[in-house]
Design an enzyme around this catalytic site. Sequence first.
Site, mmCIF file in Angstrom:
data_model
loop_
_atom_site.group_PDB
_atom_site.id
_atom_site.type_symbol
_atom_site.label_atom_id
_atom_site.label_comp_id
_atom_site.label_asym_id
_atom_site.label_seq_id
_atom_site.Cartn_x
_atom_site.Cartn_y
_atom_site.Cartn_z
ATOM 1 C CB ILE A 123 -41.244 0.107 184.175
ATOM 2 C CG1 ILE A 123 -42.473 0.988 183.951
ATOM 3 C CG2 ILE A 123 -41.651 -1.335 184.344
ATOM 4 C CD1 ILE A 123 -43.268 0.628 182.694
ATOM 5 N N GLY A 140 -46.785 19.015 174.580
ATOM 6 C CA GLY A 140 -45.433 18.683 175.045
ATOM 7 C C GLY A 140 -45.186 17.190 175.182
ATOM 8 C CE LYS A 153 -37.384 3.783 175.612
ATOM 9 N NZ LYS A 153 -38.631 4.567 175.646
ATOM 10 N N GLY A 173 -30.416 18.198 182.535
ATOM 11 C CA GLY A 173 -31.700 18.540 181.923
ATOM 12 C C GLY A 173 -32.817 17.915 182.739
ATOM 13 N N GLY A 197 -24.890 16.208 182.581
ATOM 14 C CA GLY A 197 -26.121 16.505 181.838
ATOM 15 C C GLY A 197 -27.220 16.836 182.821
ATOM 16 C CB ILE A 242 -32.991 12.366 183.323
ATOM 17 C CG1 ILE A 242 -34.079 12.013 182.297
ATOM 18 C CG2 ILE A 242 -32.673 11.163 184.225
ATOM 19 C CD1 ILE A 242 -35.481 11.865 182.842
ATOM 20 N N GLY A 243 -31.281 14.666 184.720
ATOM 21 C CA GLY A 243 -30.205 15.058 185.646
ATOM 22 C C GLY A 243 -30.758 15.856 186.820
ATOM 23 N N GLY A 295 -38.261 3.698 181.472
ATOM 24 C CA GLY A 295 -38.175 4.818 182.419
ATOM 25 C C GLY A 295 -38.158 4.334 183.858
HETATM 26 N N1 LIG Z 1 -36.960 12.640 179.626
HETATM 27 C C1 LIG Z 1 -37.377 11.422 179.898
HETATM 28 O O1 LIG Z 1 -38.520 11.202 180.294
HETATM 29 C C2 LIG Z 1 -36.429 10.262 179.749
HETATM 30 C C3 LIG Z 1 -36.875 8.972 180.118
HETATM 31 C C4 LIG Z 1 -35.990 7.896 180.024
HETATM 32 C C5 LIG Z 1 -34.724 8.093 179.547
HETATM 33 N N2 LIG Z 1 -34.332 9.355 179.170
HETATM 34 C C6 LIG Z 1 -32.973 9.504 178.652
HETATM 35 O O2 LIG Z 1 -32.209 10.286 179.554
HETATM 36 C C7 LIG Z 1 -31.254 11.051 178.815
HETATM 37 C C8 LIG Z 1 -31.433 12.513 179.151
HETATM 38 O O3 LIG Z 1 -32.726 12.908 178.767
HETATM 39 P P1 LIG Z 1 -33.371 14.310 179.216
HETATM 40 O O4 LIG Z 1 -34.814 14.207 178.905
HETATM 41 O O5 LIG Z 1 -32.937 14.663 180.587
HETATM 42 O O6 LIG Z 1 -32.679 15.285 178.153
HETATM 43 P P2 LIG Z 1 -32.476 16.860 178.285
HETATM 44 O O7 LIG Z 1 -33.558 17.450 179.121
HETATM 45 O O8 LIG Z 1 -32.250 17.371 176.919
HETATM 46 O O9 LIG Z 1 -31.119 16.975 179.115
HETATM 47 C C9 LIG Z 1 -29.850 16.724 178.602
HETATM 48 C C10 LIG Z 1 -28.916 17.703 179.258
HETATM 49 O O10 LIG Z 1 -27.571 17.352 178.898
HETATM 50 C C11 LIG Z 1 -26.899 18.556 178.616
HETATM 51 N N3 LIG Z 1 -25.758 18.319 177.744
HETATM 52 C C12 LIG Z 1 -25.764 18.029 176.420
HETATM 53 N N4 LIG Z 1 -24.503 17.850 175.988
HETATM 54 C C13 LIG Z 1 -23.701 18.042 177.043
HETATM 55 C C14 LIG Z 1 -22.311 18.019 177.233
HETATM 56 N N5 LIG Z 1 -21.475 17.757 176.240
HETATM 57 N N6 LIG Z 1 -21.817 18.274 178.456
HETATM 58 C C15 LIG Z 1 -22.648 18.548 179.487
HETATM 59 N N7 LIG Z 1 -23.995 18.600 179.390
HETATM 60 C C16 LIG Z 1 -24.499 18.337 178.174
HETATM 61 C C17 LIG Z 1 -27.931 19.463 177.968
HETATM 62 O O11 LIG Z 1 -27.486 20.787 178.079
HETATM 63 P P3 LIG Z 1 -28.077 21.982 177.174
HETATM 64 O O12 LIG Z 1 -29.220 22.475 177.975
HETATM 65 O O13 LIG Z 1 -26.924 22.923 177.100
HETATM 66 O O14 LIG Z 1 -28.464 21.405 175.859
HETATM 67 C C18 LIG Z 1 -29.163 19.155 178.827
HETATM 68 O O15 LIG Z 1 -29.184 19.968 179.983
HETATM 69 C C19 LIG Z 1 -31.488 10.714 177.344
HETATM 70 O O16 LIG Z 1 -30.613 9.696 176.968
HETATM 71 C C20 LIG Z 1 -32.913 10.205 177.326
HETATM 72 O O17 LIG Z 1 -33.142 9.283 176.268
HETATM 73 C C21 LIG Z 1 -35.146 10.430 179.262
#
Ligand SMILES: NC(=O)c1ccc[n+]([C@@H]2O[C@H](COP(=O)([O-])OP(=O)(O)OC[C@H]3O[C@@H](n4cnc5c(N)ncnc54)[C@H](OP(=O)(O)O)[C@@H]3O)[C@@H](O)[C@H]2O)c1
Length: 416
Positions: free
Chosen positions: A130, A181, A199, A9, A7, A11-12, A128
């Site tokens: 913290i 956003g 949480k 996105g 993944g 975070i990744g 996050g």
């Molecule tokens: N963003 C934050 O601030 C934050 C904070 C704390 C925790 N989190 C947690 O961290 C996790 C990720 O969040 P994010 O904000 O990084 O989300 P995001 O930006 O939507 O990233 C998720 C990524 O996973 C990819 N993906 C989805 N299904 C997949 C699959 N089957 N195989 C491979 N890749 C796949 C998506 O690809 P596509 O682009 O193709 O859809 C996207 O690139 C979530 O559980 C979220 O709750 C996020």
Amino acid sequence: MKIAIMGYGTIGSGVKEVLDMNRAQIEKKGGEGIEIKYILARKEHIPGVEDALVTTDFSVIENDPEVELVVESIGGIHPAYEYIKSCLEKGKHVVSSNKAVVDACGSKLIRTAKEHNCNFYFEASVGGGIPVIRTLYHNYAGENVTEITGILNGTTNFILTKMREEGSSFEDTLKEAQRLGYAERDPSADIDGFDTSRKTAILLSMTSGNRCRHEDIYTEGIRNVSDIDMAYAKALGYSIKLLGSVQTVEDKYFAYVAPMMVEEQDPLYPVNGVYNGIRIVGNCLGTTMLYGMGAGKLPTASAVVSDIIAAVRHKNNFQGIGWSDKMIEIEPMGGNAFRYFLRIEGTEEGIEKELKSYFVENGKVKVHVLPGRKDEFAIISDILFEEDFLARLSAFEDETGRRVFHYLRVNSASEE
Ligand SMILES: NC(=O)c1ccc[n+]([C@@H]2O[C@H](COP(=O)([O-])OP(=O)(O)OC[C@H]3O[C@@H](n4cnc5c(N)ncnc54)[C@H](OP(=O)(O)O)[C@@H]3O)[C@@H](O)[C@H]2O)c1
């Protein structure tokens, strides 16, 4: 150590950025180099990433014995759960930022990690950046944690802060948060409290050492908080915050998520904007407050990287951060006691006796009227059990024929 990121996105990609930015220090602290061998994505090309790193096939990662750790930042339960489980079954450490999978499947994944002598870490899933999970595991190991109350969702805190600062309505502020956003197009998970409730369930599992269901936690979001509530809060010296709270009283567990009036002396009072704050109370240590960025690319990725370093340090042993399969029961919401802020129709004239007998038996009833609002007034009640309060509320409305426009619970840290 060779690792994979599933993944890519927010975070990744943040994890890669933090690893690149702080590489020397991370390798020194972990004791060995960390190399990203694969990035799992749904498409074969990711701008700015070498094609050789990208795979769309999970089995490549799962079956590569060189990969010793996998970061899961896909989000949601499926296929994240299946991917994490099969990596753990192959003895690979897994680090996840995904509260949905940790809340729904945490105990199963922790057990799988134990059975295969590897680790499942999830620091970034609550708060996050913290460091709350490791703080509870290490620093509170010798404490009897009696309460954790937190502002655990940046979106709702941003909205409530703006409403207070600008006197704007919930609907207008939500629209602005979406435009900037800070809120999703479908904001329900945040504003209806479900993100906070997941949480909160993870925090209760961490403190109790046992499993609970977030569906069993009373959850109320912020949709009904109005600009009038906020104006009263300001006039009375409170702020309104969406709180997730867990309390342990002997062998009983209480938990709820609700918008609450927070008094000025509470360390959660000045936590504004997208910031999160978590107040932890232990029987020896007293109150500790954690504060910081509860979301966002680099803060959250920093927590993921700290888990990666922990996995390098505990490469050959299961560390045991987490909870058991045993399910605990959460006490009904009616068993919690609060003061209540009530907005009542009309003026207090003619109902002084009822106000005293239903809500303020001890002392004088203090009536608050907002300038320009002659059609209602507000009071703060005695501390009442919720079940009792709801019965009194309904009897009060029946007896006086007056509507209670809205009520909010008051979080009184100083009275606990
Ligand atoms: N963003 C934050 O601030 C934050 C904070 C704390 C925790 N989190 C947690 O961290 C996790 C990720 O969040 P994010 O904000 O990084 O989300 P995001 O930006 O939507 O990233 C998720 C990524 O996973 C990819 N993906 C989805 N299904 C997949 C699959 N089957 N195989 C491979 N890749 C796949 C998506 O690809 P596509 O682009 O193709 O859809 C996207 O690139 C979530 O559980 C979220 O709750 C996020």
